[in-house]
Scaffold this motif. Structure first.
Motif, short mmCIF file in Angstrom:
data_model
loop_
_atom_site.label_atom_id
_atom_site.label_comp_id
_atom_site.label_asym_id
_atom_site.label_seq_id
_atom_site.Cartn_x
_atom_site.Cartn_y
_atom_site.Cartn_z
N SER A 1 -1.48 -12.33 0.33
CA SER A 1 -0.50 -11.86 1.30
C SER A 1 -1.13 -10.84 2.25
CB SER A 1 0.69 -11.23 0.55
OG SER A 1 1.58 -10.60 1.41
N THR B 1 5.00 -9.65 7.37
CA THR B 1 5.47 -9.73 5.99
C THR B 1 4.26 -9.67 5.07
OG1 THR B 1 7.35 -11.06 6.67
CG2 THR B 1 6.77 -11.11 4.33
N ALA B 2 4.28 -8.75 4.13
CA ALA B 2 3.18 -8.60 3.18
C ALA B 2 3.65 -7.84 1.95
CB ALA B 2 2.01 -7.88 3.81
N ASP B 3 3.02 -8.16 0.84
CA ASP B 3 3.26 -7.46 -0.43
C ASP B 3 1.91 -6.87 -0.84
OD1 ASP B 3 3.59 -6.67 -3.08
OD2 ASP B 3 4.75 -8.44 -3.63
N THR C 1 1.52 0.59 5.86
CA THR C 1 2.18 -0.22 4.84
C THR C 1 3.55 0.38 4.57
OG1 THR C 1 1.18 1.03 3.01
CG2 THR C 1 -0.01 -0.91 3.80
N GLY C 2 4.53 -0.49 4.43
CA GLY C 2 5.89 -0.01 4.20
C GLY C 2 6.44 0.75 5.40
N THR D 1 0.78 -5.84 -3.45
CA THR D 1 0.31 -6.23 -4.77
C THR D 1 -0.24 -7.66 -4.79
OG1 THR D 1 2.45 -7.06 -5.54
CG2 THR D 1 2.00 -4.70 -5.87
N ASP D 2 -0.23 -8.34 -3.65
CA ASP D 2 -0.66 -9.73 -3.54
C ASP D 2 -1.80 -9.84 -2.53
OD1 ASP D 2 -0.96 -12.46 -3.10
OD2 ASP D 2 1.14 -12.80 -2.56
N THR E 1 3.66 -3.29 7.60
CA THR E 1 3.95 -4.33 6.63
C THR E 1 5.31 -4.06 6.01
OG1 THR E 1 2.88 -3.17 4.79
CG2 THR E 1 1.53 -4.73 6.05
N SER E 2 5.95 -5.15 5.65
CA SER E 2 7.27 -5.06 5.03
C SER E 2 7.47 -6.29 4.17
CB SER E 2 8.34 -4.99 6.12
OG SER E 2 9.63 -5.07 5.56
N ARG E 3 8.15 -6.13 3.06
CA ARG E 3 8.55 -7.30 2.27
C ARG E 3 9.85 -7.86 2.80
NH1 ARG E 3 8.37 -5.54 -3.80
NH2 ARG E 3 9.10 -3.61 -2.88
#
Length: 75
Positions: A56, A48-50, A10-11, A52-53, A34-36
């Motif tokens: 997503s 693309t993912a958040d 993540t990130g 906190t969602d 993952t990246s916003r």
């Protein structure tokens, strides 16, 4: 199919996350990040993912699993 488990970082498009993703790639793992916004290192699947969602994340896991297989390591 790789003999190494699929890694999800993540990130993983910048900073420490990117360095971790690059290390797993160098070791021969299939890697998704993952990246916003932005992209991960060359050779990694960027989704693309958040985090906190929940919806997503569900969509991100579905994309990763259809492209690379089930996630075996989560960072």
């Amino acid at each position: 199919m790789s003999e190494h488990p699929v890694v999800l970082v993540t990130g993983g498009n910048r900073g420490i996350g990117r360095a971790i993703a690059e290390a797993f790639l160098e070791a021969g793992h299939p890697v998704a990040v993952t990246s916003r916004g932005g992209t991960g290192p060359e050779g990694a699947l960027t989704v693309t993912a958040d985090v906190t969602d929940g919806a997503s994340l569900d969509a991100a896991f579905a994309e990763i699993e259809s492209s690379l297989g089930p996630v075996g390591i989560l960072v």
